[in-house]
Design a protein around this motif. Structure first.
Motif, PDB file in Angstrom:
ATOM      1  N   THR A 194       0.811  -1.207   0.000  1.00 24.89           N
ATOM      2  CA  THR A 194       0.000   0.000   0.000  1.00 24.89           C
ATOM      3  C   THR A 194       0.847   1.261   0.000  1.00 24.89           C
ATOM      4  N   GLY A 195       2.064   1.130   0.475  1.00 23.67           N
ATOM      5  CA  GLY A 195       2.913   2.312   0.520  1.00 23.67           C
ATOM      6  C   GLY A 195       2.670   3.099   1.790  1.00 23.67           C
ATOM      7  N   PRO A 196       3.542   4.040   2.063  1.00 27.60           N
ATOM      8  CA  PRO A 196       3.482   4.736   3.355  1.00 27.60           C
ATOM      9  C   PRO A 196       2.467   5.862   3.400  1.00 27.60           C
ATOM     10  N   GLY A 197       1.981   6.315   2.251  1.00 28.52           N
ATOM     11  CA  GLY A 197       1.182   7.539   2.251  1.00 28.52           C
ATOM     12  C   GLY A 197      -0.294   7.353   1.981  1.00 28.52           C
ATOM     13  N   ARG A 198      -0.809   6.172   2.349  1.00 30.11           N
ATOM     14  CA  ARG A 198      -2.196   5.908   1.954  1.00 30.11           C
ATOM     15  C   ARG A 198      -3.211   6.377   2.982  1.00 30.11           C
ATOM     16  N   LEU A 199      -4.252   7.035   2.445  1.00 24.65           N
ATOM     17  CA  LEU A 199      -5.398   7.454   3.262  1.00 24.65           C
ATOM     18  C   LEU A 199      -6.639   6.886   2.618  1.00 24.65           C
ATOM     19  N   VAL A 200      -7.643   6.686   3.411  1.00 25.86           N
ATOM     20  CA  VAL A 200      -8.917   6.341   2.801  1.00 25.86           C
ATOM     21  C   VAL A 200     -10.003   7.228   3.400  1.00 25.86           C
ATOM     22  N   ILE A 201     -10.775   7.819   2.470  1.00 25.01           N
ATOM     23  CA  ILE A 201     -11.905   8.641   2.895  1.00 25.01           C
ATOM     24  C   ILE A 201     -13.145   7.805   2.631  1.00 25.01           C
ATOM     25  N   SER A 202     -13.920   7.565   3.668  1.00 23.58           N
ATOM     26  CA  SER A 202     -15.099   6.736   3.438  1.00 23.58           C
ATOM     27  C   SER A 202     -16.330   7.430   4.000  1.00 23.58           C
ATOM     28  N   ALA A 203     -17.451   7.094   3.391  1.00 25.44           N
ATOM     29  CA  ALA A 203     -18.714   7.662   3.868  1.00 25.44           C
ATOM     30  C   ALA A 203     -19.057   6.996   5.184  1.00 25.44           C
TER      31      ALA A 203
ATOM     32  N   LEU B 170      -0.950  15.234  -5.338  1.00 33.01           N
ATOM     33  CA  LEU B 170      -1.230  13.913  -4.755  1.00 33.01           C
ATOM     34  C   LEU B 170      -0.930  12.824  -5.773  1.00 33.01           C
ATOM     35  N   PHE B 171      -0.329  11.755  -5.295  1.00 36.74           N
ATOM     36  CA  PHE B 171       0.033  10.681  -6.215  1.00 36.74           C
ATOM     37  C   PHE B 171      -1.216  10.005  -6.769  1.00 36.74           C
TER      38      PHE B 171
ATOM     39  N   SER C 133      -9.794   6.541  -2.229  1.00 38.25           N
ATOM     40  CA  SER C 133      -8.457   6.207  -1.747  1.00 38.25           C
ATOM     41  C   SER C 133      -7.491   7.284  -2.205  1.00 38.25           C
ATOM     42  N   VAL C 134      -6.699   7.748  -1.277  1.00 38.15           N
ATOM     43  CA  VAL C 134      -5.754   8.813  -1.591  1.00 38.15           C
ATOM     44  C   VAL C 134      -4.355   8.338  -1.241  1.00 38.15           C
ATOM     45  N   ASP C 135      -3.401   8.668  -2.091  1.00 31.98           N
ATOM     46  CA  ASP C 135      -2.011   8.335  -1.779  1.00 31.98           C
ATOM     47  C   ASP C 135      -1.182   9.603  -1.864  1.00 31.98           C
ATOM     48  N   THR C 136      -0.653  10.030  -0.719  1.00 29.46           N
ATOM     49  CA  THR C 136       0.159  11.239  -0.728  1.00 29.46           C
ATOM     50  C   THR C 136       1.558  10.938  -1.251  1.00 29.46           C
ATOM     51  N   GLY C 137       1.896   9.672  -1.291  1.00 33.60           N
ATOM     52  CA  GLY C 137       3.208   9.278  -1.805  1.00 33.60           C
ATOM     53  C   GLY C 137       4.255   9.137  -0.726  1.00 33.60           C
TER      54      GLY C 137
END
Ligand SMILES: Nc1ncnc2c1ncn2[C@@H]1O[C@H](COP(=O)(O)OP(=O)(O)OP(=O)(O)O)[C@@H](O)[C@H]1O
Ligand SMILES: [Mg+2]
Lengths: 227, 415
Positions: free
Chosen positions: B38-47, B75-76, B238-242
């Motif tokens: 998943t990498g170090p910069g993963r975020l998840v925005i969920s309802a 953002l990556f 899903s967001v990846d800041t990288g």
């Protein structure tokens, strides 16, 4: 004359005031065979345990091989017992879970001898006592006389300076007892120093010297103070 | 008998301890693998699931994803996703009831890519045209299928059918709409799939395909295949800041951006994967700790058993102690004799425990091929044996000391 044992005014008091031994003095020269006789409860076993450094004396002096026993530390006492004493018991006291041979090897293992060497020495001793064929059996399969011969072999294993036998014939019929007694006589002839407790006056009469004890005291000791 | 019981308790305790070691080790490893993927910069925005709307916000939408993308081009990855079950589907003469749609954008390809692609993936034109193209996901199956799965007949007929028929480039009718099968994503075998170690999502083994999210809104709609609304509601972005450094920063930025867009309604959650992993790890650690405590209690019980056994042997062998002392054994010799016997008992218990542990874990987890999860290291075995021998030692010293202190004359007289 070298003395294996020198006792002066030996006293053993059990509990607060029960005197099992009340001032016993005698010497044993190297090569002597002494029979200790006396009524039951007179203190024979107590005396032997003290001579074998299993028990502590209350007062007096006991020199084993010229060494004052009172001055020996607990571990030194074990060491001296290990090197100089051989015990033979009335109840044989063989370990039933070990083979005959291993029983005889036991003192040698505590002397730190290699297994191979103690094995051959134990084998020799059993041969000498006519038990060469029984070395792998357990003591439970042996007759009383055979068991006592194993006990004697074990007592001889460390080549002791003093053999202490507490009624070795007490659990045997008179004929077997006489056989065992003969073994002790042979050992005596080979130069061993032996103290042997017995209730049998006939056997005691055969010993060179008799120590008669009553109520914790020597009543007749023809060779008293031979030093 | 008594020695057998204490032997057994030590064995069970050691097995439990070993199990804990192996599980903890395995968990750490699979977490590491999942996090690498998943990498170090993963975020998840969920309802938020059971959020009561106040009528100000329209919920999490595709437009939110686009706004984020626009606001933060650095953002990556910004990958919206919405899933739904569809009804009947047909392809090339095959027909089945259920199909799972996953509506995404091409950015989806930037996350957790473990596939092998045949054909092509979705393109931005597909999204802008709401094209009816579909990228099918073919389940990876197992290298070695676990025994318990065989009982459940988990093999989906479509999966089996797909293995024998190539439908790349063909058309597929799903819920009455015709889609072009533009690509096929081959999943890796389950054993090699690091995603499986991560969030532990269920894997649907039947028909499953990726379509442009716009197509999803147009033809699939939300839940149960009914077109409920076209507002573009989605489940998650899903967001990846990288990189890890910027995680907190973006978490704040995205929150305020979305709060503004949702008119103050916090009907969404932003979570970092690392945080989720940590939570999962903590939970698993708790479970491991519980087993470890059980193991320790067992070892302790075994130790007390050993103490008991040693005391019993000593009582039954008082005379032997006297005899040994008479023929030249020192106190130390006696002490050592009993301590060594107890340590041997402990060692045997430990050995049995190691055997039990390995066999038990193998048997218990054979189904899932968890050997990858439960990892044995040689130092675990060494530690387990050391613990059991140490138990034997600690719990026998006191009884053995009593034995060594016995008066030899008393011991000889003992009947
Ligand atoms: N540990 C002890 N505590 C108290 N009294 C003891 C103890 N050991 C021995 N005695 C007493 O000391 C006396 C001498 O005991 P000992 O065993 O030496 O007798 P013995 O001459 O060997 O008798 P036997 O011929 O019956 O073997 C006995 O009266 C005995 O009861
Ligand atoms: Mg006696």
């Amino acid at each position: 004359m070298s003395h294996v044992v020198q006792c002066r005014e030996l006293q053993k008091i059990y509990g607060r005031d029960f005197a099992a031994l009340r001032g016993i003095s005698f010497d044993i020269a190297a090569g002597e065979m002494i029979a200790v006789v006396g009524p039951s409860g007179c203190g024979k076993s107590t005396l032997l345990n003290i001579l074998g450094l299993l028990d502590h004396l209350t007062s007096g002096s006991y020199l084993l091989m010229g060494e004052e026993s009172l001055r020996l530390s607990e571990s030194k006492r074990t060491l001296w017992r290990r090197r100089h004493i051989g015990f033979v018991f009335q109840a044989f006291n063989l370990l039933p879970r070990l083979s005959t041979l291993e029983n005889v090897m036991l003192p040698l293992s505590y002397l730190g001898q290699s297994r191979a060497r103690s094995k051959s020495r134990a084998g020799e001793l059993l041969d000498m006592l006519g038990l060469g064929l029984k070395s792998q059996t357990t003591p439970l399969e042996l007759s009383g006389g055979e068991r006592q011969r194993v006990g004697i072999a074990r007592a001889l294993a460390n080549d002791p300076d003093l053999i202490l036998a507490d009624e070795p014939t007490g659990n045997l019929d008179s004929k077997t007892g006489a056989d065992i007694w003969r073994i002790f006589e042979e050992l005596h002839q080979k130069g061993r120093t032996i103290v042997i407790v017995t209730h049998d006056p006939a056997l005691a009469a055969k010993a060179g010297r008799v120590l008669r004890i009553q109520d914790g005291q020597i009543v007749a000791n023809p060779n008293r103070r031979t030093s | 008998m008594r020695s057998f019981l204490s032997f057994l308790t030590v064995a069970i305790g050691v097995a439990a301890l070993l199990y804990t070691f192996a599980m903890t080790e395995g968990q750490n490893q699979r977490m590491k693998r999942a996090m690498e993927l998943t990498g170090p910069g993963r975020l998840v925005i969920s309802a938020k699931r059971d959020y009561q709307s106040q009528g100000l916000s329209t919920g999490l939408t595709y437009d939110d994803a686009r706004a984020i993308r626009e606001a933060y081009p650095g953002l990556f990855m910004v990958s919206p996703e919405q899933q739904a079950w569809a009804g009947r589907f047909q392809v090339d003469g095959f027909e089945d009831k259920r199909f799972q749609f996953i509506g995404v954008t091409p950015e989806w390809a930037k996350r957790d890519w473990v596939y092998e692609l045949r054909g092509r993936f979705l393109r931005w034109e597909d999204v802008s045209h709401a094209a009816r193209v579909c990228v099918l996901i073919e389940p990876g199956g197992w290298l070695k299928k676990p025994a318990w799965l065989k009982f459940f007949g988990m093999d989906n007929p479509f999966t089996i059918w797909m293995k024998r028929h190539d439908i790349l480039g063909k058309t597929m009718v799903i819920s009455g709409e015709t889609y072009f099968v533009a690509g096929i994503l081959q999943e890796p075998p389950r054993e090699k799939d690091p995603r499986w170690y991560g969030r532990g999502r269920g894997f649907y083994l039947g028909g499953r395909g990726i379509i442009p999210i716009t197509t999803f809104f147009k033809f699939v709609g939300n839940r149960q295949g009914r077109v409920v609304d076209n507002l573009g509601k989605i489940d998650e972005i899903s967001v990846d800041t990288g990189q890890e450094k910027t995680l907190a920063l973006y978490e704040r930025r995205l929150r305020s951006l979305l709060l503004a867009r949702h008119r103050g309604e916090e009907d969404f959650e932003i979570r970092a994967y690392a945080e989720m992993y940590a939570e999962q790890m903590a939970e698993q650690k708790k479970a491991a700790l519980a087993i470890m405590v059980m193991g320790a209690v067992c070892v302790l019980a075994g130790g007390i058993g050993i103490m008991n056994v040693t005391l019993a042997t000593i009582y039954s062998r008082i005379r032997e102690i006297g005899i040994r002392r008479a023929v030249g054994a020192s106190r130390r010799d006696i002490l050592l004799q009993f301590v060594i016997e107890a340590m041997l008992l402990g060692f045997l218990g430990g050995l049995a425990g190691v055997g039990l542990g390995v066999a038990g874990i193998n048997w218990f987890l054979k189904g899932v091929r968890w050997m990858e999860i439960a990892t044995f290291e040689w130092h675990h075995f060494a530690l387990a044996l050391l613990i059991s021998i140490g138990t034997g030692f600690i719990f026998s010293v006191y009884p053995a000391w009593i034995a060594a202190k016995l008066d030899p004359v008393e011991a000889l007289r003992y009947e």
